[in-house]
Design an enzyme around this catalytic site. Structure first.
Site, mmCIF file in Angstrom:
data_model
loop_
_atom_site.group_PDB
_atom_site.id
_atom_site.type_symbol
_atom_site.label_atom_id
_atom_site.label_comp_id
_atom_site.label_asym_id
_atom_site.label_seq_id
_atom_site.Cartn_x
_atom_site.Cartn_y
_atom_site.Cartn_z
ATOM 1 N N ARG A 226 0.937 -1.212 0.167
ATOM 2 C CA ARG A 226 0.049 -0.060 -0.054
ATOM 3 C C ARG A 226 1.087 1.316 0.003
ATOM 4 O O ARG A 226 1.772 1.360 0.894
ATOM 5 C CB ARG A 226 -0.959 -0.086 1.057
ATOM 6 C CG ARG A 226 -1.929 -1.096 1.036
ATOM 7 C CD ARG A 226 -3.015 -0.583 0.015
ATOM 8 N NE ARG A 226 -4.197 -1.534 0.124
ATOM 9 C CZ ARG A 226 -4.467 -2.446 -0.855
ATOM 10 N NH1 ARG A 226 -3.402 -2.671 -1.566
ATOM 11 N NH2 ARG A 226 -5.469 -3.260 -0.756
ATOM 12 N N HIS A 274 -0.537 -0.008 -9.660
ATOM 13 C CA HIS A 274 -1.210 -0.883 -8.791
ATOM 14 C C HIS A 274 -1.903 -2.395 -9.582
ATOM 15 O O HIS A 274 -3.041 -2.692 -9.521
ATOM 16 C CB HIS A 274 -2.526 -0.302 -8.347
ATOM 17 C CG HIS A 274 -2.860 -1.006 -6.886
ATOM 18 N ND1 HIS A 274 -3.291 -0.415 -5.786
ATOM 19 C CD2 HIS A 274 -2.922 -2.174 -6.695
ATOM 20 C CE1 HIS A 274 -4.100 -0.960 -4.903
ATOM 21 N NE2 HIS A 274 -3.519 -2.288 -5.271
HETATM 22 P P1 NAP Z 1 -1.590 -11.274 4.964
HETATM 23 O O1 NAP Z 1 -1.972 -12.914 4.636
HETATM 24 O O2 NAP Z 1 -2.755 -10.777 6.012
HETATM 25 O O3 NAP Z 1 -0.345 -11.307 5.599
HETATM 26 C C1 NAP Z 1 0.238 -10.223 6.497
HETATM 27 C C2 NAP Z 1 1.535 -10.422 7.021
HETATM 28 O O4 NAP Z 1 1.912 -8.959 7.487
HETATM 29 C C3 NAP Z 1 1.547 -11.516 8.149
HETATM 30 O O5 NAP Z 1 2.487 -12.306 7.861
HETATM 31 C C4 NAP Z 1 1.820 -10.700 9.194
HETATM 32 O O6 NAP Z 1 2.241 -11.224 10.340
HETATM 33 C C5 NAP Z 1 2.393 -9.665 8.765
HETATM 34 N N1 NAP Z 1 2.484 -8.460 9.600
HETATM 35 C C6 NAP Z 1 1.385 -7.547 9.903
HETATM 36 N N2 NAP Z 1 1.353 -6.779 10.806
HETATM 37 C C7 NAP Z 1 2.926 -6.589 11.211
HETATM 38 C C8 NAP Z 1 3.479 -5.839 11.706
HETATM 39 N N3 NAP Z 1 3.123 -4.791 12.303
HETATM 40 N N4 NAP Z 1 4.931 -6.196 11.923
HETATM 41 C C9 NAP Z 1 5.235 -7.219 11.235
HETATM 42 N N5 NAP Z 1 4.595 -7.973 10.354
HETATM 43 C C10 NAP Z 1 3.293 -7.509 10.088
HETATM 44 O O7 NAP Z 1 -1.804 -10.295 3.786
HETATM 45 P P2 NAP Z 1 -1.472 -10.771 2.482
HETATM 46 O O8 NAP Z 1 -2.555 -11.514 1.661
HETATM 47 O O9 NAP Z 1 -0.038 -11.317 2.239
HETATM 48 O O10 NAP Z 1 -1.335 -9.365 1.706
HETATM 49 C C11 NAP Z 1 -0.528 -8.275 2.291
HETATM 50 C C12 NAP Z 1 -0.911 -6.928 1.594
HETATM 51 O O11 NAP Z 1 -0.615 -6.811 0.135
HETATM 52 C C13 NAP Z 1 -2.592 -6.756 1.588
HETATM 53 O O12 NAP Z 1 -2.908 -6.293 2.514
HETATM 54 C C14 NAP Z 1 -2.649 -5.623 0.623
HETATM 55 O O13 NAP Z 1 -2.553 -4.335 1.024
HETATM 56 C C15 NAP Z 1 -1.289 -5.911 -0.389
HETATM 57 N N6 NAP Z 1 -1.873 -6.266 -1.843
HETATM 58 C C16 NAP Z 1 -1.372 -5.386 -2.906
HETATM 59 C C17 NAP Z 1 -1.677 -5.938 -4.007
HETATM 60 C C18 NAP Z 1 -1.092 -5.311 -5.420
HETATM 61 O O14 NAP Z 1 -1.665 -5.526 -6.610
HETATM 62 N N7 NAP Z 1 -0.405 -4.185 -5.265
HETATM 63 C C19 NAP Z 1 -2.603 -7.049 -4.188
HETATM 64 C C20 NAP Z 1 -2.933 -7.672 -3.468
HETATM 65 C C21 NAP Z 1 -2.466 -7.369 -1.879
HETATM 66 P P3 NAP Z 1 1.870 -12.626 11.121
HETATM 67 O O15 NAP Z 1 1.922 -13.626 9.996
HETATM 68 O O16 NAP Z 1 2.486 -12.639 12.347
HETATM 69 O O17 NAP Z 1 0.285 -12.284 11.461
HETATM 70 C C1 GLV Z 2 -5.045 -5.163 -4.076
HETATM 71 O O1 GLV Z 2 -4.519 -4.176 -3.939
HETATM 72 C C2 GLV Z 2 -5.627 -6.044 -3.166
HETATM 73 O O2 GLV Z 2 -5.702 -5.821 -2.088
HETATM 74 O O3 GLV Z 2 -6.336 -7.090 -3.559
#
Ligand code: NAP
Ligand code: GLV
Length: 311
Positions: A226, A274
């Site tokens: 983000r 994005h």
């Molecule tokens: P997720 O499965 O919820 O994983 C979040 C990870 O971040 C977990 O490992 C969590 O730790 C860690 N975390 C959260 N807060 C933290 C902190 N304060 N300090 C250290 N580690 C922390 O999320 P995801 O599905 O992988 O997605 C991550 C993000 O990618 C989304 O929230 C979204 O904003 C972004 N995204 C971007 C796109 C794009 O096209 N650019 C697409 C999809 C998603 P724990 O494992 O210990 O809980």
């Molecule tokens: C894209 O940024 C998503 O959160 O799916």
């Protein structure tokens, strides 16, 4: 009952999403506005950047299903009911797409391909020393659905990968670290830092002058999560004065990135609109359908957000 689809889709996106959702949910009544169904009949909302207040006044709402992986905008909307379970999109196809983007960015930084592209524009024929993947340390911040897949993909390609999360975890081939206190060590060890954290109060503005100063001279940042994770003025200063060499940015504080923004023409910045991991309606509609079916069968939906943690 009815399912409200509340999304800021353009015409092309509606054309991809609507038939996919209708086909995946043949027994359901899908509507695009509350008026079409009546507020009393709506018990599920499928949302993608819904307008503020779109989920207000739905007395029988039982599930909010985000079509996006990140739910920071929904959690920031005070009108989204806090007592209704909120599920996010967890799709292996998205994880794979994100891993591809992370690999492309890391490989391009490691081998200097962004610099070569700039030299082409200047008709400059100049090679730089080549390093092996195992000589490059990559830090992946966030080891969830996206971060874990990206970290494993990078490790498979020979990079030394450090991973950082809130809670300790073990992943084959990755050196894992947990908690705020370990972040400076992780940042200092890496030539390339890939951000895949959710946007929460704890991670907003994480990349500022303090954290940039903890990175190596010549390090690069890849932000695929983000825009608000990064203090953009501090990033510009870190690119100008060091330690940063390059930033690959898929996400921004303001999107679309305004035409006059300095990132567009900055020679050390690569801008993407994005697209690091787009939701694919073909797979996502099936995932949505499974969650709706679970709800209808009286079972708990999958991929629920822990509102206390904020992700
Ligand atoms: P997720 O499965 O919820 O994983 C979040 C990870 O971040 C977990 O490992 C969590 O730790 C860690 N975390 C959260 N807060 C933290 C902190 N304060 N300090 C250290 N580690 C922390 O999320 P995801 O599905 O992988 O997605 C991550 C993000 O990618 C989304 O929230 C979204 O904003 C972004 N995204 C971007 C796109 C794009 O096209 N650019 C697409 C999809 C998603 P724990 O494992 O210990 O809980
Ligand atoms: C894209 O940024 C998503 O959160 O799916």
């Amino acid at each position: 009952m009815s399912i409200l689809v509340a999304a800021d889709f353009d015409d092309g996106e509606w054309q991809a999403w609507w038939p996919a959702l209708v086909a995946a949910l043949p027994a359901e009544r899908l509507v695009r506005s509350v008026a079409e169904a009546g507020a009393d009949t709506i018990d599920v909302a499928l949302v993608a950047n819904p307008p503020l207040g779109a989920l207000q006044g739905l007395p029988h709402l039982r599930l909010i299903q985000s079509l996006w992986a990140g739910v920071d905008k929904l959690l920031a909307d005070p009108s989204v009911p806090v007592d209704v379970p909120l599920a996010r999109m967890v799709d292996p196809a998205m994880n794979a797409a994100m891993a591809e983007t992370a690999l492309w960015a890391v490989l391009s930084l490691h081998r200097g391909f962004f610099a070569y592209a700039a030299r082409q524009r200047a008709a400059e024929w100049r090679a730089q020393a080549q390093r092996r993947a195992d000589e490059i340390t990559v830090a992946v911040l966030g080891l969830g659905q996206m971060g874990r897949t990206a970290a494993q993909t990078l490790a498979r390609h020979g990079y030394r990968v450090l991973g950082w999360s809130t809670r300790p975890c073990a992943i084959d081939g990755i050196e894992t670290y947990a908690g705020e206190a370990s972040l400076p060590q992780v940042l200092a060890a890496a030539q390339i830092v890939v951000n895949l954290l959710p946007l929460t109060p704890a991670t907003r503005g994480l990349f500022d002058t303090t954290t940039f100063e903890q990175m190596q001279q010549g390090a690069s940042l890849v932000n695929l999560a983000r825009g608000a994770h990064v203090v953009e003025a501090d990033l510009l200063a870190a690119l100008e004065r060091g330690p940063l060499r390059h930033a690959v940015l898929d996400v921004f504080a303001v999107e679309p990135l305004p035409a006059e923004h300095p990132f567009w023409s900055h020679r050390q910045v690569t801008v993407l609109p994005h697209i690091a991991a787009q939701t694919d309606p073909r797979t996502a509609a099936q995932i949505v359908a499974r969650n709706v079916q679970a709800l209808r069968a009286g079972l708990g939906p999958h991929a629920l957000i822990d509102r206390r943690r904020g992700y």
